[in-house]
Design a protein around this motif. Structure first.
Motif, PDB file in Angstrom:
ATOM      1  N   GLY A   1      32.331  61.559  15.737  1.00 22.67           N
ATOM      2  CA  GLY A   1      30.931  61.453  16.173  1.00 22.67           C
ATOM      3  C   GLY A   1      30.144  60.359  15.477  1.00 22.67           C
ATOM      4  N   HIS A   2      30.792  59.485  14.694  1.00 18.45           N
ATOM      5  CA  HIS A   2      29.968  58.512  13.958  1.00 18.45           C
ATOM      6  C   HIS A   2      29.375  57.453  14.885  1.00 18.45           C
ATOM      7  N   ASP A   3      29.988  57.207  16.045  1.00 22.15           N
ATOM      8  CA  ASP A   3      29.361  56.308  17.024  1.00 22.15           C
ATOM      9  C   ASP A   3      28.367  57.109  17.874  1.00 22.15           C
ATOM     10  N   THR A   4      28.828  58.218  18.435  1.00 22.72           N
ATOM     11  CA  THR A   4      27.963  59.092  19.233  1.00 22.72           C
ATOM     12  C   THR A   4      28.334  60.539  18.935  1.00 22.72           C
ATOM     13  N   ALA A   5      27.335  61.336  18.570  1.00 22.10           N
ATOM     14  CA  ALA A   5      27.611  62.750  18.273  1.00 22.10           C
ATOM     15  C   ALA A   5      27.520  63.573  19.551  1.00 22.10           C
ATOM     16  N   ALA A   6      28.430  64.541  19.708  1.00 29.16           N
ATOM     17  CA  ALA A   6      28.379  65.434  20.871  1.00 29.16           C
ATOM     18  C   ALA A   6      27.004  66.075  20.962  1.00 29.16           C
ATOM     19  N   GLY A   7      26.447  66.121  22.154  1.00 28.20           N
ATOM     20  CA  GLY A   7      25.145  66.754  22.357  1.00 28.20           C
ATOM     21  C   GLY A   7      23.972  65.817  22.134  1.00 28.20           C
ATOM     22  N   SER A   8      24.231  64.635  21.547  1.00 29.43           N
ATOM     23  CA  SER A   8      23.110  63.724  21.287  1.00 29.43           C
ATOM     24  C   SER A   8      22.738  62.972  22.560  1.00 29.43           C
ATOM     25  N   ARG A   9      21.526  62.392  22.528  1.00 25.66           N
ATOM     26  CA  ARG A   9      21.039  61.657  23.695  1.00 25.66           C
ATOM     27  C   ARG A   9      21.536  60.219  23.636  1.00 25.66           C
ATOM     28  N   VAL A  10      22.070  59.744  24.738  1.00 28.42           N
ATOM     29  CA  VAL A  10      22.508  58.347  24.816  1.00 28.42           C
ATOM     30  C   VAL A  10      21.548  57.627  25.754  1.00 28.42           C
ATOM     31  N   ASP A  11      20.786  56.685  25.212  1.00 32.20           N
ATOM     32  CA  ASP A  11      19.868  55.897  26.048  1.00 32.20           C
ATOM     33  C   ASP A  11      20.543  54.600  26.436  1.00 32.20           C
ATOM     34  N   LEU A  12      20.611  54.357  27.727  1.00 29.27           N
ATOM     35  CA  LEU A  12      21.172  53.090  28.201  1.00 29.27           C
ATOM     36  C   LEU A  12      20.039  52.079  28.312  1.00 29.27           C
ATOM     37  N   PRO A  13      20.334  50.786  28.118  1.00 34.31           N
ATOM     38  CA  PRO A  13      19.270  49.789  28.283  1.00 34.31           C
ATOM     39  C   PRO A  13      18.747  49.820  29.728  1.00 34.31           C
ATOM     40  N   GLY A  14      17.457  49.581  29.899  1.00 33.89           N
ATOM     41  CA  GLY A  14      16.875  49.514  31.246  1.00 33.89           C
ATOM     42  C   GLY A  14      17.262  48.209  31.898  1.00 33.89           C
ATOM     43  N   ALA A  15      18.535  48.095  32.221  1.00 30.87           N
ATOM     44  CA  ALA A  15      19.091  46.831  32.723  1.00 30.87           C
ATOM     45  C   ALA A  15      20.363  47.159  33.485  1.00 30.87           C
ATOM     46  N   PRO A  16      20.831  46.206  34.299  1.00 30.63           N
ATOM     47  CA  PRO A  16      22.131  46.421  34.945  1.00 30.63           C
ATOM     48  C   PRO A  16      23.209  46.707  33.904  1.00 30.63           C
ATOM     49  N   LEU A  17      24.178  47.543  34.272  1.00 31.27           N
ATOM     50  CA  LEU A  17      25.222  47.928  33.318  1.00 31.27           C
ATOM     51  C   LEU A  17      26.038  46.715  32.888  1.00 31.27           C
ATOM     52  N   SER A  18      26.216  46.574  31.593  1.00 31.82           N
ATOM     53  CA  SER A  18      27.003  45.481  31.008  1.00 31.82           C
ATOM     54  C   SER A  18      28.404  46.012  30.716  1.00 31.82           C
ATOM     55  N   PRO A  19      29.340  45.124  30.427  1.00 33.93           N
ATOM     56  CA  PRO A  19      30.662  45.595  30.003  1.00 33.93           C
ATOM     57  C   PRO A  19      30.570  46.575  28.835  1.00 33.93           C
ATOM     58  N   ALA A  20      29.657  46.330  27.881  1.00 36.82           N
ATOM     59  CA  ALA A  20      29.557  47.220  26.719  1.00 36.82           C
ATOM     60  C   ALA A  20      29.033  48.599  27.119  1.00 36.82           C
ATOM     61  N   SER A  21      28.028  48.646  28.007  1.00 43.30           N
ATOM     62  CA  SER A  21      27.525  49.953  28.446  1.00 43.30           C
ATOM     63  C   SER A  21      28.601  50.711  29.212  1.00 43.30           C
ATOM     64  N   ILE A  22      29.395  49.985  29.987  1.00 41.04           N
ATOM     65  CA  ILE A  22      30.491  50.633  30.717  1.00 41.04           C
ATOM     66  C   ILE A  22      31.512  51.189  29.720  1.00 41.04           C
ATOM     67  N   ALA A  23      31.744  50.464  28.631  1.00 38.21           N
ATOM     68  CA  ALA A  23      32.644  50.967  27.588  1.00 38.21           C
ATOM     69  C   ALA A  23      32.093  52.261  26.982  1.00 38.21           C
ATOM     70  N   VAL A  24      30.777  52.306  26.742  1.00 38.87           N
ATOM     71  CA  VAL A  24      30.154  53.516  26.186  1.00 38.87           C
ATOM     72  C   VAL A  24      30.422  54.705  27.109  1.00 38.87           C
ATOM     73  N   LEU A  25      30.219  54.496  28.420  1.00 38.27           N
ATOM     74  CA  LEU A  25      30.434  55.593  29.381  1.00 38.27           C
ATOM     75  C   LEU A  25      31.897  56.019  29.390  1.00 38.27           C
ATOM     76  N   ALA A  26      32.800  55.039  29.322  1.00 41.80           N
ATOM     77  CA  ALA A  26      34.233  55.366  29.325  1.00 41.80           C
ATOM     78  C   ALA A  26      34.606  56.174  28.085  1.00 41.80           C
ATOM     79  N   THR A  27      34.091  55.784  26.906  1.00 39.66           N
ATOM     80  CA  THR A  27      34.448  56.520  25.680  1.00 39.66           C
ATOM     81  C   THR A  27      33.928  57.954  25.738  1.00 39.66           C
TER      82      THR A  27
END
Ligand code: AMP
Ligand code: MG
Length: 398
Positions: A131-157
Motif C-alpha cells: 500500500g505504499h503507492d496506494t492504500a486499499a480503501g483510499s481515494r484516488v484522484d485522477l487529473p482532470g484531463a484525458p487519461l495519460s499512459p501513467a493514469s492508465i498504469a494506475v488503473l491497471a495496478t
C-alpha cells in the motif's frame, strides 16, 4: 462585435457532460474519466516486497556473516520464515519472507561458499511496503484531463480491466465553397483543395471529439441549408467552415437562422472576425471563417473549450506563459490578435516569442510552424520588441 470572453461564455452555456461508456483499459488513452475520483479496492503494491536484487535479512543481525537459506523470486507464493542469523536471496518485486524487515543490495554483499557478509543497514531499507503507492480503501484522484499512459498504469495496478469514460462528442464537419475539391483529384481552374475538412477533423480528434466529415458543399443556399440540417441531425455539435462573412455567396448564417437560431456572428478577434454561433435542431452550430488559419485559430479559442465542456473538463487545457516579443508585428487595434509564434528559451532562461512567419490569415505554413499563439490585446496597434505578452502553448517544441 463581441469580445473573445463574451463569445466563449455564450458558447459554453448549457453544455452538459456526455454520458459515460465503459471501455477496455487498452482503449482508454486520451479518453476523459467519467468520474475523477475512485476508491482503491486493493493495496498497491499488494504485499511487502523487495526494491532491489539482494538479501532479505533482519536488520538486528547486521553487520555480520549470515547463512543463506534460500531464494525468493518475483511471483513466489509460499515463503519460508527467516530465522535469526540467516538471509534469503531475494529479487526485485519478490515478496518479503516473514520475519525479514530489510533488504541489502547484492552490490554491497560479499558472498562465500557457505554464507554472505553484509554491512550494517537501516531497518526497512529497500522494502516497499504493502500500500505504499496506494492504500486499499483510499481515494484516488485522477487529473482532470484525458487519461495519460501513467493514469492508465494506475488503473491497471488497481486491477481494473475496463473503465468508465465520457462518450466522445460527435462533431459534424461541413466545409462550404464552390472552389473546394477533395485532395487526391485534379485541380481545375479556380479550384483549391479542401483543407478545413481535414484540419478541423484533426482538431476535433485532438480535443477529444469524434469527427464526422461531411462531403464539402457548394455555395448554394438551398444545398447548404439541406446539408447543415442533415449534418446537425447526426451529431452532438456542428462545425461549418466558410461562407459566414458578408460576401454575396456566404449563406451559412442564413441557413443557421432559418433552421434554428443565430446567437451572434462577429467576434473582435484576429484572425477570425466572422464567426457564427447558434443552434440547429437543438445542437450547437458554429460557422467558422473559411481561411484555414482563421478556422483553426477560432476552433482553438472557441470550439475546443466547447468540446472540453462536453467532456466535463474546464478551460482549454493549454498552458499559458508570459513571453517576450522579439519583433514588431502590426495588428488591428480593434481586435485581440492571436499571433502565430515560436516560443523558445533564450540564453538567460527566459522565454521569447519569434514570429513563425507572416501573419496573414491565408498564410498557413506559419501556423504549422508555430508552437504558440501570442495574445496581443485590443487597443494595441503592434507588438514592440521587448514587451511581454501572454502566449498559449498549442504545439510541441521542435
Ligand atoms: P470564406 O470564409 O468562404 O469567405 O473563405 C475565405 C477563404 O478561405 C477563401 O479564400 C476560401 O477559398 C478559403 N477557404 C474556404 N474554405 C476552405 C477550405 N475548406 N479549405 C481551404 N480553404 C478554404
Ligand atoms: Mg466561401
Amino acid at each position: 462585435m463581441l469580445s473573445v470572453e463574451e463569445a466563449r461564455e455564450r458558447m459554453l452555456i448549457g453544455l452538459a457532460p456526455m454520458p459515460a461508456e465503459r471501455l477496455p483499459l487498452d482503449r482508454c488513452l486520451g479518453r476523459v474519466p467519467a468520474a475523477l475520483s475512485l476508491q482503491a479496492a486493493i493495496d498497491v503494491p499488494p504485499f511487502d516486497n523487495s526494491a532491489m536484487d539482494g538479501f532479505a535479512v533482519r536488520a538486528v543481525d547486521l553487520p555480520g556473516e549470515l547463512r543463506v537459506v534460500g531464494e525468493v523470486a518475483a511471483g513466489a507464493a509460499t515463503l519460508l520464515r527467516l530465522e535469526a542469523g540467516t538471509a534469503v536471496r531475494i529479487m526485485t518485486g519478490a515478496p518479503m519472507p516473514p520475519g525479514a524487515d530489510t533488504v541489502v543490495p547484492v552490490e554491497l554483499a560479499t558472498e562465500h561458499a557457505d554464507g554472505v557478509v553484509l554491512p550494517a543497514t537501516p531497518r526497512g531499507e529497500y522494502v516497499r511496503s504493502a500500500g505504499h503507492d496506494t492504500a486499499a480503501g483510499s481515494r484516488v484522484d485522477l487529473p482532470g484531463a484525458p487519461l495519460s499512459p501513467a493514469s492508465i498504469a494506475v488503473l491497471a495496478t488497481l486491477g481494473m480491466a475496463a473503465f468508465e469514460v465520457r462518450r466522445r462528442p460527435r462533431v459534424a464537419i461541413l466545409s462550404t465553397g464552390d472552389e473546394l475539391v477533395a485532395p487526391g483529384g485534379p485541380l481545375r481552374p479556380g479550384q483549391i483543395y479542401d483543407a478545413n475538412s481535414f484540419a478541423l477533423s484533426a482538431a476535433v480528434t485532438d480535443a477529444g471529439g469524434e469527427p464526422l466529415i461531411q462531403p464539402a458543399v457548394p455555395d448554394d443556399p438551398i444545398l447548404i441549408e439541406q446539408r447543415v440540417a442533415a449534418a446537425a441531425a447526426g451529431a452532438d455539435l456542428l462545425v461549418v467552415s466558410g461562407g459566414v462573412s458578408v460576401g454575396r455567396h456566404d449563406h451559412v448564417r442564413d441557413a443557421i437562422e432559418r433552421l434554428g437560431t443565430l446567437d451572434f456572428w462577429r467576434i473582435a478577434v484576429q484572425p477570425g472576425k466572422p464567426l457564427a454561433f447558434g443552434s440547429v435542431a437543438g445542437r450547437p452550430a458554429i460557422g467558422l471563417p473559411g481561411n484555414p488559419v482563421s478556422a483553426l485559430v477560432t476552433f482553438e479559442l472557441f470550439v475546443r473549450p466547447m468540446l472540453r465542456a462536453l467532456l466535463g473538463l474546464a478551460g482549454d487545457g493549454r498552458m499559458r506563459l508570459p513571453v517576450c516579443a522579439t519583433q514588431r508585428i502590426d495588428k488591428d487595434p480593434d481586435r485581440r490578435a492571436y499571433l502565430r509564434v515560436r516560443v523558445v528559451s533564450d540564453r538567460d532562461g527566459g522565454l521569447r516569442a519569434e514570429p513563425a512567419g507572416g501573419q496573414g490569415s491565408a498564410q498557413l505554413r506559419p501556423l504549422a510552424d508555430a508552437n504558440a499563439l501570442l495574445i496581443v490585446p485590443e487597443g494595441v496597434r503592434r507588438t514592440e520588441a521587448g514587451t511581454t505578452y501572454e502566449a498559449i502553448l498549442v504545439g510541441a517544441v521542435a
